[in-house]
Scaffold this motif. Structure first.
Motif, short mmCIF file in Angstrom:
data_model
loop_
_atom_site.label_atom_id
_atom_site.label_comp_id
_atom_site.label_asym_id
_atom_site.label_seq_id
_atom_site.Cartn_x
_atom_site.Cartn_y
_atom_site.Cartn_z
N LEU A 83 0.82 -1.10 -0.01
CA LEU A 83 0.08 -0.01 0.01
C LEU A 83 0.98 1.12 0.02
CD1 LEU A 83 -2.63 -1.06 2.76
CD2 LEU A 83 -2.97 -1.17 0.42
N LYS A 84 0.93 2.00 -1.22
CA LYS A 84 1.72 2.97 -1.05
C LYS A 84 1.06 4.28 -0.67
CE LYS A 84 3.90 1.71 -5.38
NZ LYS A 84 4.02 2.03 -6.96
N SER A 85 1.58 5.30 0.18
CA SER A 85 1.02 6.23 0.46
C SER A 85 2.10 7.73 0.79
CB SER A 85 0.84 6.18 2.24
OG SER A 85 1.87 6.12 3.11
N PRO A 86 1.75 8.55 1.23
CA PRO A 86 2.60 9.79 1.38
C PRO A 86 3.62 9.72 2.35
CG PRO A 86 0.28 10.69 0.86
CD PRO A 86 0.36 9.28 1.37
N PHE A 87 3.25 8.74 3.13
CA PHE A 87 4.34 8.45 4.33
C PHE A 87 5.39 7.25 4.03
CE2 PHE A 87 0.25 10.09 5.75
CZ PHE A 87 0.62 11.31 6.41
N GLY A 88 4.91 6.64 2.76
CA GLY A 88 5.90 5.32 2.53
C GLY A 88 5.13 4.20 2.16
N PRO A 91 8.66 -6.24 5.63
CA PRO A 91 8.39 -5.08 6.68
C PRO A 91 7.96 -3.83 5.86
CG PRO A 91 10.71 -5.61 6.01
CD PRO A 91 9.99 -6.45 5.36
N HIS A 92 7.43 -2.98 6.58
CA HIS A 92 6.83 -1.73 6.13
C HIS A 92 8.19 -0.74 5.40
CE1 HIS A 92 2.95 -2.41 7.46
NE2 HIS A 92 3.31 -2.15 8.65
N ASP A 93 8.15 -0.09 4.53
CA ASP A 93 9.33 0.65 3.95
C ASP A 93 8.90 2.19 4.20
OD1 ASP A 93 11.48 1.71 2.50
OD2 ASP A 93 10.73 0.89 0.40
N LEU A 94 9.33 2.74 5.36
CA LEU A 94 9.01 4.17 5.74
C LEU A 94 10.25 4.88 5.96
CD1 LEU A 94 6.11 3.12 8.32
CD2 LEU A 94 5.88 3.42 5.63
N PRO A 95 10.17 6.03 5.54
CA PRO A 95 11.44 6.91 5.89
C PRO A 95 11.28 7.63 7.14
CG PRO A 95 9.69 8.15 4.41
CD PRO A 95 9.45 6.70 4.57
N PHE A 96 12.48 7.99 7.99
CA PHE A 96 12.43 8.62 9.02
C PHE A 96 11.58 10.00 8.73
CE2 PHE A 96 14.31 11.83 11.83
CZ PHE A 96 14.13 11.15 13.13
N PRO A 97 10.61 10.42 9.88
CA PRO A 97 10.53 9.81 11.04
C PRO A 97 9.40 9.05 11.27
CG PRO A 97 9.42 11.86 11.16
CD PRO A 97 10.04 11.70 9.63
N PHE A 98 8.91 8.63 10.11
CA PHE A 98 7.60 8.00 10.05
C PHE A 98 7.75 6.35 10.58
CE2 PHE A 98 6.91 10.97 6.72
CZ PHE A 98 6.08 11.77 7.28
N ASP A 99 9.02 5.91 10.60
CA ASP A 99 9.34 4.66 11.12
C ASP A 99 9.27 4.54 12.44
OD1 ASP A 99 11.56 6.21 11.22
OD2 ASP A 99 13.23 4.59 10.51
N ILE A 100 9.23 5.55 13.35
CA ILE A 100 9.09 5.64 14.67
C ILE A 100 7.88 5.50 15.31
CG2 ILE A 100 9.72 7.00 16.69
CD1 ILE A 100 11.98 8.45 15.19
N ARG A 101 7.40 4.29 15.93
CA ARG A 101 5.99 3.96 15.95
C ARG A 101 5.48 4.71 17.16
NH1 ARG A 101 3.58 -1.22 14.03
NH2 ARG A 101 5.17 -1.96 12.68
#
Length: 304
Positions: free
Chosen positions: A80-85, A159-169
């Motif tokens: 699922l592509k999104s603006p956050f990754g 795993p999700h492919d998210l850039p910083f800072p969106f990878d910080i849960r």
């Protein structure tokens, strides 16, 4: 002079430590008390299947391109592509190692209503718990019972492919603080039972607003634009406005909407397309009364 600077620095660090501690407490995952899920009894699996189709679980959790009975093997893997990754949909089959086979009803319920995983972690709201939080405890129990009857899959999603800072849960705690609640999306004047049922289906398990409502910069709904249409999160085209003020659907009658949800045909004999194709197929499995309730609600919401 140095001593004063050291004292000032220590004070600043102390304030920062306190702020971080308070932030962690405020934004930490908050599952429901264990007793919340006690006493619900044996699940009604038939009703659970209806909740399953209303929630469109197969649309995301079945293997991409799966057809027929293979759609009931919920091994995940969809990107699922999104603006956050890019989010990769997980395996929610009853497999004990890589699916939900080791979960309890409380684990599942907390994921649905609180966005908390089985290890106590925040779940990303790409899983639409912002809508599922409105699903009743009974329906969650029934859905859980149905999911356990489905085939197991050993597929492991990436795993999700998210850039910083969106990878910080932990940051999801702020998102929940700002946006997560179980109140109605819109206030309706004296709705009858059919409209109330439609509101439950659309705002809760159906999670229609997740695509049809625009979002702000943090990914929360723009509250006064409920169902007013939004950019396609995958980047192509636009998800349409489905309020009574829509230039396309605004002129549709309740029976037009019901027929569309059942057959996939619009009043001018066009056909459903895009991601709505799966949604329509899922809703077609619901009782006719539920499609009628959805239509009644969509004609009752404020036009945008």
């Amino acid at each position: 002079m140095i001593a004063r600077f050291v004292r000032w620095l220590l004070c600043v660090l102390g304030v920062l430590a306190i702020a971080l501690g308070v932030g962690y407490v405020v934004f930490a995952p908050t599952p429901l008390p264990a007793e919340h899920w006690a006493g619900l009894g044996e699940p009604d699996v038939k009703n659970g299947e209806m909740v399953f189709w209303a929630g469109g679980c197969v649309s995301c959790h079945a293997a991409p391109g799966a057809e027929g009975d293979a759609r009931l093997t919920l091994g995940g893997g969809l990107a699922l592509k999104s603006p956050f990754g890019t989010f990769h949909v997980p395996n929610i089959s009853p497999d004990e190692k890589v699916g939900l086979g080791g979960w309890t009803l409380a684990d599942f319920g907390d994921a649905m209503k609180r966005g908390v995983g089985s290890h106590g972690e925040h779940l990303y709201p790409a899983f639409p718990y912002g809508s599922y939080t409105r699903v009743t405890d009974k329906d969650i129990n029934d859905l859980w019972g149905f999911l356990k009857t489905l085939p197991k899959s050993g597929n492991v999603a990436p795993p999700h492919d998210l850039p910083f800072p969106f990878d910080i849960r932990l940051g999801i705690g702020l998102w929940k603080f700002l946006y997560l609640d179980d109140q109605p999306r819109v206030a309706l004047d004296n709705p009858d039972e059919r409209v109330k049922r439609g509101q439950y289906l659309v705002e809760g398990p159906g999670h229609c607003g997740e695509c049809h409502t625009p979002r702000d910069a943090l990914g929360g709904f723009v509250k006064d634009q409920w169902l007013a249409g939004a950019p396609n999160p995958e980047g192509k085209g636009r998800i349409p406005n489905i309020t009574p003020a829509s230039k396309s659907m605004g002129s549709w009658s309740e029976s037009d909407i019901v027929n569309y949800l059942e057959t996939g045909f619009t009043p001018d004999f066009d056909t459903v397309g895009g991601s709505m194709t799966d949604v329509q197929k899922n809703i077609a499995r619901l009782p006719a009364s539920d499609r009628e309730a959805i239509a009644a609600y969509l004609k009752a919401v404020p036009g945008r």
